[in-house]
Design a protein around this motif. Structure first.
Motif, PDB file in Angstrom:
ATOM      1  N   ALA A 195     -52.719 -11.004   5.211  1.00  0.00           N
ATOM      2  CA  ALA A 195     -53.381 -11.261   4.407  1.00  0.00           C
ATOM      3  C   ALA A 195     -54.451  -9.638   4.449  1.00  0.00           C
ATOM      4  O   ALA A 195     -54.345  -8.838   5.234  1.00  0.00           O
ATOM      5  CB  ALA A 195     -54.519 -12.103   4.525  1.00  0.00           C
ATOM      6  N   TRP A 196     -54.962  -9.134   3.158  1.00  0.00           N
ATOM      7  CA  TRP A 196     -55.354  -8.287   2.540  1.00  0.00           C
ATOM      8  C   TRP A 196     -57.007  -8.839   2.272  1.00  0.00           C
ATOM      9  O   TRP A 196     -56.975  -9.389   1.893  1.00  0.00           O
ATOM     10  CB  TRP A 196     -54.604  -7.591   0.954  1.00  0.00           C
ATOM     11  CG  TRP A 196     -55.079  -6.524   0.568  1.00  0.00           C
ATOM     12  CD1 TRP A 196     -55.696  -5.545   1.243  1.00  0.00           C
ATOM     13  CD2 TRP A 196     -55.470  -6.003  -0.693  1.00  0.00           C
ATOM     14  NE1 TRP A 196     -56.509  -4.179   0.921  1.00  0.00           N
ATOM     15  CE2 TRP A 196     -55.770  -4.849  -0.659  1.00  0.00           C
ATOM     16  CE3 TRP A 196     -55.812  -6.437  -2.187  1.00  0.00           C
ATOM     17  CZ2 TRP A 196     -57.026  -3.973  -1.660  1.00  0.00           C
ATOM     18  CZ3 TRP A 196     -55.912  -5.990  -3.110  1.00  0.00           C
ATOM     19  CH2 TRP A 196     -56.688  -4.836  -2.846  1.00  0.00           C
ATOM     20  N   VAL A 197     -57.699  -7.928   2.954  1.00  0.00           N
ATOM     21  CA  VAL A 197     -58.874  -8.067   3.104  1.00  0.00           C
ATOM     22  C   VAL A 197     -59.878  -7.226   2.653  1.00  0.00           C
ATOM     23  O   VAL A 197     -59.460  -5.933   2.656  1.00  0.00           O
ATOM     24  CB  VAL A 197     -59.661  -7.661   4.797  1.00  0.00           C
ATOM     25  CG1 VAL A 197     -61.195  -8.185   4.639  1.00  0.00           C
ATOM     26  CG2 VAL A 197     -59.113  -9.466   5.510  1.00  0.00           C
TER      27      VAL A 197
ATOM     28  N   CYS B 222     -54.917  -9.791   9.532  1.00  0.00           N
ATOM     29  CA  CYS B 222     -55.933  -9.342   8.616  1.00  0.00           C
ATOM     30  C   CYS B 222     -55.734  -7.348   8.237  1.00  0.00           C
ATOM     31  O   CYS B 222     -56.138  -7.247   9.211  1.00  0.00           O
ATOM     32  CB  CYS B 222     -57.393  -9.909   8.624  1.00  0.00           C
ATOM     33  SG  CYS B 222     -56.667 -11.811   8.061  1.00  0.00           S
ATOM     34  N   PHE B 223     -55.637  -6.809   6.769  1.00  0.00           N
ATOM     35  CA  PHE B 223     -55.411  -5.571   6.838  1.00  0.00           C
ATOM     36  C   PHE B 223     -56.417  -5.141   5.505  1.00  0.00           C
ATOM     37  O   PHE B 223     -56.758  -6.389   5.074  1.00  0.00           O
ATOM     38  CB  PHE B 223     -53.942  -5.164   6.964  1.00  0.00           C
ATOM     39  CG  PHE B 223     -53.031  -5.455   7.680  1.00  0.00           C
ATOM     40  CD1 PHE B 223     -52.735  -4.913   8.985  1.00  0.00           C
ATOM     41  CD2 PHE B 223     -52.263  -6.801   8.139  1.00  0.00           C
ATOM     42  CE1 PHE B 223     -52.093  -4.552   9.734  1.00  0.00           C
ATOM     43  CE2 PHE B 223     -51.186  -7.048   8.697  1.00  0.00           C
ATOM     44  CZ  PHE B 223     -51.777  -6.196   9.522  1.00  0.00           C
ATOM     45  N   THR B 224     -56.660  -3.907   6.135  1.00  0.00           N
ATOM     46  CA  THR B 224     -57.703  -3.427   4.565  1.00  0.00           C
ATOM     47  C   THR B 224     -56.892  -1.869   4.102  1.00  0.00           C
ATOM     48  O   THR B 224     -55.948  -1.852   4.762  1.00  0.00           O
ATOM     49  CB  THR B 224     -58.901  -2.829   5.323  1.00  0.00           C
ATOM     50  OG1 THR B 224     -58.642  -1.687   5.961  1.00  0.00           O
ATOM     51  CG2 THR B 224     -59.947  -3.895   5.629  1.00  0.00           C
TER      52      THR B 224
ATOM     53  N   ALA C  99     -64.349 -10.482   8.499  1.00  0.00           N
ATOM     54  CA  ALA C  99     -64.564  -9.362   7.698  1.00  0.00           C
ATOM     55  C   ALA C  99     -66.290  -9.234   7.881  1.00  0.00           C
ATOM     56  O   ALA C  99     -66.986  -8.151   8.111  1.00  0.00           O
ATOM     57  CB  ALA C  99     -64.574  -9.376   6.521  1.00  0.00           C
ATOM     58  N   GLY C 100     -66.796 -10.299   7.929  1.00  0.00           N
ATOM     59  CA  GLY C 100     -68.208  -9.899   8.585  1.00  0.00           C
ATOM     60  C   GLY C 100     -69.023  -9.369   9.856  1.00  0.00           C
ATOM     61  O   GLY C 100     -69.410  -8.418  10.052  1.00  0.00           O
TER      62      GLY C 100
ATOM     63  N   GLY D 241     -68.586  -5.503   9.457  1.00  0.00           N
ATOM     64  CA  GLY D 241     -69.478  -4.933   8.307  1.00  0.00           C
ATOM     65  C   GLY D 241     -69.146  -4.761   7.282  1.00  0.00           C
ATOM     66  O   GLY D 241     -69.642  -4.158   6.571  1.00  0.00           O
ATOM     67  N   LEU D 242     -68.092  -5.398   6.787  1.00  0.00           N
ATOM     68  CA  LEU D 242     -67.791  -5.354   5.141  1.00  0.00           C
ATOM     69  C   LEU D 242     -68.732  -6.241   4.465  1.00  0.00           C
ATOM     70  O   LEU D 242     -68.433  -6.024   3.198  1.00  0.00           O
ATOM     71  CB  LEU D 242     -65.906  -5.988   5.271  1.00  0.00           C
ATOM     72  CG  LEU D 242     -65.061  -5.113   5.366  1.00  0.00           C
ATOM     73  CD1 LEU D 242     -63.988  -5.096   6.188  1.00  0.00           C
ATOM     74  CD2 LEU D 242     -65.849  -3.607   5.178  1.00  0.00           C
ATOM     75  N   VAL D 243     -68.479  -7.768   5.349  1.00  0.00           N
ATOM     76  CA  VAL D 243     -69.343  -8.405   4.488  1.00  0.00           C
ATOM     77  C   VAL D 243     -70.306  -9.152   5.240  1.00  0.00           C
ATOM     78  O   VAL D 243     -70.300  -9.644   6.264  1.00  0.00           O
ATOM     79  CB  VAL D 243     -68.521 -10.063   4.118  1.00  0.00           C
ATOM     80  CG1 VAL D 243     -69.436 -11.516   3.449  1.00  0.00           C
ATOM     81  CG2 VAL D 243     -67.486  -9.422   3.534  1.00  0.00           C
ATOM     82  N   PRO D 244     -72.383  -8.564   4.746  1.00  0.00           N
ATOM     83  CA  PRO D 244     -72.796  -9.329   5.137  1.00  0.00           C
ATOM     84  C   PRO D 244     -73.247  -9.996   5.742  1.00  0.00           C
ATOM     85  O   PRO D 244     -72.577 -11.504   5.060  1.00  0.00           O
ATOM     86  CB  PRO D 244     -73.783  -8.545   4.100  1.00  0.00           C
ATOM     87  CG  PRO D 244     -73.845  -8.502   2.770  1.00  0.00           C
ATOM     88  CD  PRO D 244     -72.575  -8.309   2.820  1.00  0.00           C
TER      89      PRO D 244
END
Length: 134
Positions: A10-12, A87-89, A127-128, A131-134
């Motif tokens: 999955a792409w985050v 999960c990957f960015t 993601a939280g 630090g990607l999603v607060p």
């Protein structure tokens, strides 16, 4: 008989504190862009292909990095008891367009958590923590 684990990539993608999701045709909950590997595909190849098929954008190979792996109950997948989602960015080139089996794409934050499939909820938590999603 034990049911199999669905192994996916999955792409985050986060923007302004919200995570990109997609709704596939006929599905009630939101998922992350991505999917199953085809025979012989590595994670990068599978994710790049899936994102291209679902959103019409190209991932940038030099920015590809693993965020982590989440495990959750499978949703809307009767042959599978659970999901293992790597999960990957990555950065991307192009403009998003819902293509293939995807009816829409949208960014969600923590307040919309209940709109997500269980593995996507776990990815939102990941993601939280990253630090990607607060």
């Amino acid at each position: 008989m034990d049911q199999a684990v669905l192994d996916v990539v999955a792409w985050v993608r986060a923007d302004q504190g919200r995570m990109l999701t997609v709704r596939s045709r006929g599905r009630d909950l939101l998922y992350l862009p991505g999917g199953k590997r085809e025979p012989g595909e590595d994670d990068w190849t599978a994710l790049s292909r899936e994102v291209r098929e679902e959103l019409g954008v190209e991932l940038e190979p030099g920015s590809f990095r693993e965020l982590g792996v989440v495990h959750a109950p499978a949703h809307d997948q009767p042959a599978f008891a659970s999901v293992r989602m790597a999960c990957f960015t990555a950065d991307y080139d192009g403009e998003f367009a819902a293509t293939g089996e995807v009816d829409e794409f949208l960014y969600v934050g923590r307040a919309e958590r209940d709109l997500l499939a269980p593995a996507s909820q776990a990815a939102l938590d990941l993601a939280g923590r990253s630090g990607l999603v607060p």
